[in-house]
Design a protein around this motif. Structure first.
Motif, mmCIF file in Angstrom:
data_model
loop_
_atom_site.group_PDB
_atom_site.id
_atom_site.type_symbol
_atom_site.label_atom_id
_atom_site.label_comp_id
_atom_site.label_asym_id
_atom_site.label_seq_id
_atom_site.Cartn_x
_atom_site.Cartn_y
_atom_site.Cartn_z
ATOM 1 N N THR A 1 65.112 -0.919 -38.196
ATOM 2 C CA THR A 1 65.483 0.302 -38.907
ATOM 3 C C THR A 1 66.982 0.263 -39.195
ATOM 4 N N LEU A 2 67.403 1.162 -40.066
ATOM 5 C CA LEU A 2 68.811 1.222 -40.432
ATOM 6 C C LEU A 2 69.676 1.459 -39.191
ATOM 7 N N GLU A 3 69.204 2.388 -38.330
ATOM 8 C CA GLU A 3 69.973 2.721 -37.129
ATOM 9 C C GLU A 3 70.160 1.493 -36.249
ATOM 10 N N GLU A 4 69.107 0.673 -36.187
ATOM 11 C CA GLU A 4 69.184 -0.503 -35.316
ATOM 12 C C GLU A 4 70.167 -1.541 -35.847
ATOM 13 N N GLU A 5 70.392 -1.502 -37.152
ATOM 14 C CA GLU A 5 71.248 -2.519 -37.743
ATOM 15 C C GLU A 5 72.714 -2.100 -37.802
ATOM 16 N N LEU A 6 72.983 -0.832 -37.610
ATOM 17 C CA LEU A 6 74.362 -0.370 -37.738
ATOM 18 C C LEU A 6 75.220 -0.893 -36.598
ATOM 19 N N LEU B 1 70.764 1.226 -55.822
ATOM 20 C CA LEU B 1 70.566 -0.055 -56.497
ATOM 21 C C LEU B 1 70.187 -1.125 -55.479
ATOM 22 N N ALA B 2 70.930 -1.096 -54.367
ATOM 23 C CA ALA B 2 70.735 -2.099 -53.329
ATOM 24 C C ALA B 2 69.314 -2.054 -52.773
ATOM 25 N N ASP B 3 68.804 -0.837 -52.657
ATOM 26 C CA ASP B 3 67.474 -0.706 -52.079
ATOM 27 C C ASP B 3 66.382 -1.222 -53.000
ATOM 28 N N THR B 4 66.659 -1.174 -54.289
ATOM 29 C CA THR B 4 65.631 -1.672 -55.205
ATOM 30 C C THR B 4 65.812 -3.166 -55.459
ATOM 31 N N ALA B 5 66.959 -3.722 -55.034
ATOM 32 C CA ALA B 5 67.206 -5.151 -55.250
ATOM 33 C C ALA B 5 66.395 -5.972 -54.259
ATOM 34 N N PRO B 6 65.947 -7.148 -54.690
ATOM 35 C CA PRO B 6 65.172 -7.988 -53.766
ATOM 36 C C PRO B 6 66.062 -8.652 -52.713
ATOM 37 N N ALA B 7 67.363 -8.690 -52.982
ATOM 38 C CA ALA B 7 68.262 -9.362 -52.046
ATOM 39 C C ALA B 7 68.481 -8.482 -50.818
ATOM 40 N N MET B 8 69.080 -9.069 -49.801
ATOM 41 C CA MET B 8 69.453 -8.330 -48.609
ATOM 42 C C MET B 8 70.920 -7.987 -48.760
ATOM 43 N N ILE B 9 71.210 -6.690 -48.643
ATOM 44 C CA ILE B 9 72.582 -6.242 -48.891
ATOM 45 C C ILE B 9 73.085 -5.447 -47.706
ATOM 46 N N TRP B 10 74.369 -5.616 -47.408
ATOM 47 C CA TRP B 10 74.956 -4.884 -46.291
ATOM 48 C C TRP B 10 76.389 -4.528 -46.616
ATOM 49 N N THR B 11 76.883 -3.520 -45.900
ATOM 50 C CA THR B 11 78.298 -3.188 -46.007
ATOM 51 C C THR B 11 78.826 -2.961 -44.598
ATOM 52 N N THR B 12 80.133 -3.139 -44.466
ATOM 53 C CA THR B 12 80.753 -2.845 -43.173
ATOM 54 C C THR B 12 81.960 -1.945 -43.415
ATOM 55 N N ASP B 13 82.479 -1.390 -42.342
ATOM 56 C CA ASP B 13 83.745 -0.672 -42.447
ATOM 57 C C ASP B 13 84.865 -1.668 -42.216
ATOM 58 N N GLU B 14 86.083 -1.162 -42.140
ATOM 59 C CA GLU B 14 87.218 -2.080 -42.054
ATOM 60 C C GLU B 14 87.268 -2.817 -40.718
ATOM 61 N N ALA B 15 86.515 -2.324 -39.716
ATOM 62 C CA ALA B 15 86.488 -3.011 -38.424
ATOM 63 C C ALA B 15 85.370 -4.049 -38.373
ATOM 64 N N GLY B 16 84.643 -4.153 -39.476
ATOM 65 C CA GLY B 16 83.581 -5.140 -39.526
ATOM 66 C C GLY B 16 82.263 -4.636 -38.959
ATOM 67 N N LEU B 17 82.197 -3.351 -38.666
ATOM 68 C CA LEU B 17 80.940 -2.794 -38.156
ATOM 69 C C LEU B 17 80.038 -2.431 -39.327
ATOM 70 N N VAL B 18 78.782 -2.749 -39.177
ATOM 71 C CA VAL B 18 77.843 -2.533 -40.272
ATOM 72 C C VAL B 18 77.661 -1.027 -40.506
ATOM 73 N N THR B 19 77.821 -0.620 -41.775
ATOM 74 C CA THR B 19 77.656 0.793 -42.114
ATOM 75 C C THR B 19 76.394 1.027 -42.908
ATOM 76 N N PHE B 20 75.844 -0.078 -43.425
ATOM 77 C CA PHE B 20 74.665 0.071 -44.273
ATOM 78 C C PHE B 20 73.970 -1.272 -44.427
ATOM 79 N N VAL B 21 72.655 -1.258 -44.373
ATOM 80 C CA VAL B 21 71.879 -2.410 -44.830
ATOM 81 C C VAL B 21 70.800 -1.855 -45.739
ATOM 82 N N ASN B 22 70.438 -2.621 -46.755
ATOM 83 C CA ASN B 22 69.457 -2.087 -47.697
ATOM 84 C C ASN B 22 68.035 -2.358 -47.210
ATOM 85 N N GLU B 23 67.107 -1.877 -47.985
ATOM 86 C CA GLU B 23 65.708 -2.035 -47.572
ATOM 87 C C GLU B 23 65.282 -3.484 -47.516
#
Lengths: 113, 755
Positions: B300-305, B269-291
């Motif tokens: 790239t995704l790897e660069e943002e993690l 869903l996040a990837d098709t959304a026009p917004a910028m979406i991200w998630t982190t783990d409990e330590a606040g490290l980025v685990t995901f950013v959408n397209e």
């Protein structure tokens, strides 16, 4: 500080009525004359100058009345002056024989008759 | 089912209790026969050479079978017994197999899957019990402790021997699985291989064993997720096997499964959304950013993690952005921030980023955030701010230009004025003051306050100020001036409301006529002390139409000063107006105080140190005492000076009681003389002339003095001027001297009336 004067011009049938108010002295007399002449259409039969609103006219202003009369006469146009009989200016106008330049009426209505 | 679990528990307890093996075997055979409804049960032990099976124990076996040795062929016994259906289970899972547990029935298809599982469980238990017997002496102590523990814990527990065979499962285990003694046998088919692989790897190295898998759950007939943990046991320094527990983690696990699934859905869903979406783990490290995010940053995704997203934050915004994020994370609070992020096009763009903590089953698992590009809005805000600033500059400029620091000088009055803008930001108010000289020789004073602030109020103030100049020039009555302006304002499109004090002062007589439209009263500072001029009150301008405007007349003593002011000076929320007015009256000094000093003193003591809530305009005016019946002026030799001369003469003649005609004629003659001086006496360049007029109560004597040669009778109107002078004056004398010419003219005042 120049003298404040105001001219309001309106057509009255084939004549032009000009209400002159304020103060006319040597600082603005020439300007007043030019404005009046410029306002006169060629086809108008005459000019009625209402000076009821004038608080002050000096010798330069009176000179303008004579000059105006001469210029209009050359265009076959008549000058009339309207002034209330109790005007503070009356004696000065009589003294300077303005009547020789233009007939003086007691009111605008009388001048338009 | 419960009967079978009880059987297993009983056998387990018997084995742990140290029952002799043969006894245990017979009891087991009987229990299996009972629970499975089998006609024959046999426990066959592999012989030492592996070539045969010794019938160690049994139930319902024909005479002669027990104690005998059977060839190691599958279904040999079944054949001998003529069974319709059989179940077999190996005793001892791995390595050293003890033998076989067999159950037989004459009836065909007598046994089902559950029966098989039960038999497996029993076989496992037997294997454990028999294996245990071999190490009995070594492990008895720890065994006892474990048993105690096992009986008092609701967890599923098990134990293995050094070879890895299960030697014990507790009641909880049996109850849970319905009897599967080996965890391999009771594992979900999909998990079994993984479980056994893990077990083999761990036990070979004698490491801690840990595995999450689905274990058969007998009560529900399905499988439940368990976490199995095993610890190597040692007795007297020798490895004796594992002790383990299985914990039901089904709820957590299914939650995580659901989360993973929903996360997959979320990411899709996040990837098709026009917004910028991200998630982190409990330590606040980025685990995901959408397209959307990667489209913005061009990374790239790897660069943002991890933590690297912060590298894209504008250096100026980074410290606060990161510190607020860390603070929010530490307290697991929602986080919100507007900052500039590096855009793939090379520039920084403003984004609004917002993250909220996520909880799964009450457990904090990190943040999920969204960011939107607000660059246009943000830069628009900047532009609006600029427009706002410009408006202030314009308003301020307007205000300043409309309220010059220095009032134009007016003959015969001393004046001072002050304007203080309110402290509310840079808000420019609508207060103003003005002074003008009327044609009748009186001075009009006005102080007003347009409601509101900013450019609009300043513009309205400018309009009102001009309106007062215009009407003040032609209308003598203050109430009439105010009424006309009210009509003007009410006829306009824009709503303007203003309080005004309009006052006309006769400099010579001290007579004042005023109208106070919603405005506080003017203060007179006379030799006898300060007093307010009451009366002449009406509604503010712009409040009502038609409205009645009143005026009041009073006379101020010679030497008095007038103080006009706006509401801002005396209006305070914390004090009644009367009190403030008293304070104002108490603040003024002596009547002859310098007016600038008066303004400063009043502002200082009435306003005090506090912030101004409104702007303040004050105007102080004092008519100068005229030397009785005398004018002495030096004027520049130019036509424009004549109007000023007339103003001054108007004041003077007003004081002589001259009639309108006398007033005009005296003014005219003096100005004709002055006109001669201007027109003929000088060449180019700066020059001046002097006028002196006196009045002795009866006769006006005027002298015009120039410093050139007065050439008479040049030009027709000049001749007319001279004639006017001669005719209108009682006596005229011209004196020529080295420096120039003096004309002295005399005329009796009141002669006209007398005549």
């Amino acid at each position: 500080m120049s003298s404040p004067a105001e001219i309001i011009v309106e057509r009255h049938d084939d004549r032009l009525v000009a209400r002159l108010s304020g103060e006319v002295d040597m600082s603005n007399a020439t300007y007043v004359r030019e404005q009046l002449l410029a306002s006169m259409p060629n086809e108008a039969s005459g000019l009625v100058l209402d000076i009821a609103g004038c608080r002050y006219l000096d010798s330069a202003a009176i000179e303008v009345l004579f000059d105006l009369s001469r210029r209009l006469a050359r265009r076959r146009q008549e000058l009339r002056i309207a002034m209330p009989p109790d005007s503070p200016l009356r004696r000065v106008l009589e003294l300077t024989e303005v009547r020789a330049a233009a007939p003086v009426y007691d009111s605008l209505e009388a001048a338009l008759q | 089912m419960l009967g079978r679990q009880e059987t297993l528990a009983e056998l387990g307890r018997r084995a742990l209790a140290g029952a002799p093996p043969d006894e245990l075997l017979h009891e087991t055979a009987a229990a299996v026969a009972r629970d499975l409804g089998a006609d024959h049960v046999a426990i066959l032990e592999r012989t030492g050479d592996g070539r045969g099976l010794l019938a160690r124990a049994g139930w319902g076996l024909p005479v002669g079978v027990l104690g005998g040795v059977l060839p190691p062929e599958p279904e040999r016994l079944a054949h001998d017994l003529g069974s319709g259906s059989s179940l077999t289970a190996d005793i001892g899972a791995s390595g050293q197999a003890f033998g076989v547990l067999e159950a037989h029935a004459r009836e065909e298809r007598r046994f089902g899957a559950e029966d098989e599982a039960f038999l497996q469980a029993v076989a496992g238990l037997l294997g454990a019990a028999l294996g245990r017997a071999r190490h009995d002496d070594l492990v008895s102590d720890s065994e006892a402790r474990f048993r105690e523990l096992a009986d008092t814990t609701p967890a599923l527990m098990w134990m293995t021997d050094a070879e890895g065979d299960v030697t014990f499962v507790n009641e909880g285990w049996i109850h849970f699985t319905g009897g599967g003694a080996s965890f391999g046998a009771s594992a979900h088919p999909d998990d079994r291989e993984r479980l056994l692989d893990t077990w083999r790897e761990t036990s070979r190295e004698r490491l801690e064993f840990r595995c999450e898998y689905r274990l058969r759950h007998a009560p529900s007939g399905g499988y439940r997720w368990v976490l199995e943990l095993g610890t190597p046991r040692y007795a007297a320094g020798e490895f004796v096997g594992y002790v383990g527990t299985a914990t039901d983690i089904h709820e957590r696990r299914t939650m995580e499964e659901a989360l993973r699934e929903s996360e997959a859905g979320f990411r899709e869903l996040a990837d098709t959304a026009p917004a910028m979406i991200w998630t982190t783990d409990e330590a606040g490290l980025v685990t995901f950013v959408n397209e959307g995010w990667m489209r913005f940053t061009g990374t790239t995704l790897e660069e943002e993690l991890g933590e690297s997203w912060s590298l894209g934050v504008h250096p100026e915004d980074a410290p606060l952005t990161l510190s607020t994020w860390q603070e929010a994370l530490a307290e697991r609070r929602p986080w919100e921030r507007e900052y500039r992020l590096h855009h793939h096009a090379g520039e920084y763009r403003w984004i609004a980023d917002r993250g909220v903590p996520r909880y799964v089953g009450g457990r904090f698992v990190g943040y999920v955030g969204t960011a939107i590009d607000i660059h246009e809005r943000k830069t628009m805000e900047g532009r609006l701010l600029e427009v706002y600033r410009q408006e202030h500059t314009i308003a301020e400029t307007l205000q300043r230009s409309l309220l010059p620091e220095r009032l134009p000088p007016i003959e015969g009055v001393e004046m001072a004025a002050r304007y203080l803008p309110g402290a509310r930001g840079a808000a420019i108010g609508g207060d103003w003051y003005d002074v003008l000289e009327r044609p009748d020789g009186r001075v009009a004073l006005v102080v007003g306050d347009v409601a509101g602030h900013g450019l609009r109020a300043a513009a309205s103030m400018g309009q009102l100020r001009n309106a007062f100049r215009a009407y003040g020039m032609v209308e003598a009555s203050p109430a009439e001036v105010v009424a006309r302006i009210n009509r003007l304002v009410m006829s306009g499109v824009e709503q303007v409301m203003a309080t005004v004090l309009y006052l006309v002062l006769d400099r010579e007589t001290g007579e004042v006529t005023f109208s106070a439209a919603g405005h506080p009263p003017p203060l007179v500072i006379g030799p006898g002390g300060p007093r307010f001029l009451e009366g002449g009150r009406s509604v503010p301008i712009g409040a009502a139409d038609p409205a009645v405007f009143r005026e009041e007349t009073a006379v101020i003593e010679p030497g008095s000063a007038l103080l006009l002011y706006t509401d801002g000076l005396v209006e305070r929320r914390d004090a009644p107006l009367d009190e403030r007015l008293e304070q104002l009256a108490a603040a003024v000094g002596p009547a002859d105080e310098d007016l600038s000093g008066l303004c400063e003193r009043v502002l200082g003591s009435v306003l005090g140190e506090g912030e101004l809530s409104d702007d303040v305009a004050i105007l102080a005016v004092r008519p100068l005492t005229v030397a009785a019946g005398r004018i002495s002026l030096t004027l520049p030799a130019e036509p424009g000076s004549l109007a000023r001369l007339r103003r001054r003469l108007a004041r003077f003649l007003h004081g002589t009681g001259a009639s309108d005609t006398e007033h005009y004629e005296l003014t005219l003659t003096i100005c004709e003389a002055a006109g001669n001086a201007i027109e003929h006496a000088y060449g180019p360049g700066d020059a001046s002339y002097e006028v002196e007029v006196t009045f002795d109560g009866d006769e006006v004597v005027a002298t015009v003095r120039d410093f050139g040669t007065w050439r008479a009778k040049r030009g027709e109107h000049r001749g007319r001027g001279l004639r006017i002078i001669e005719e209108l004056m009682d006596e005229v004398s011209v004196e020529r001297h080295d420096g120039g010419t003096s004309v002295t003219m005399r005329r009796r005042v009141g002669a006209e009336r007398a005549a």
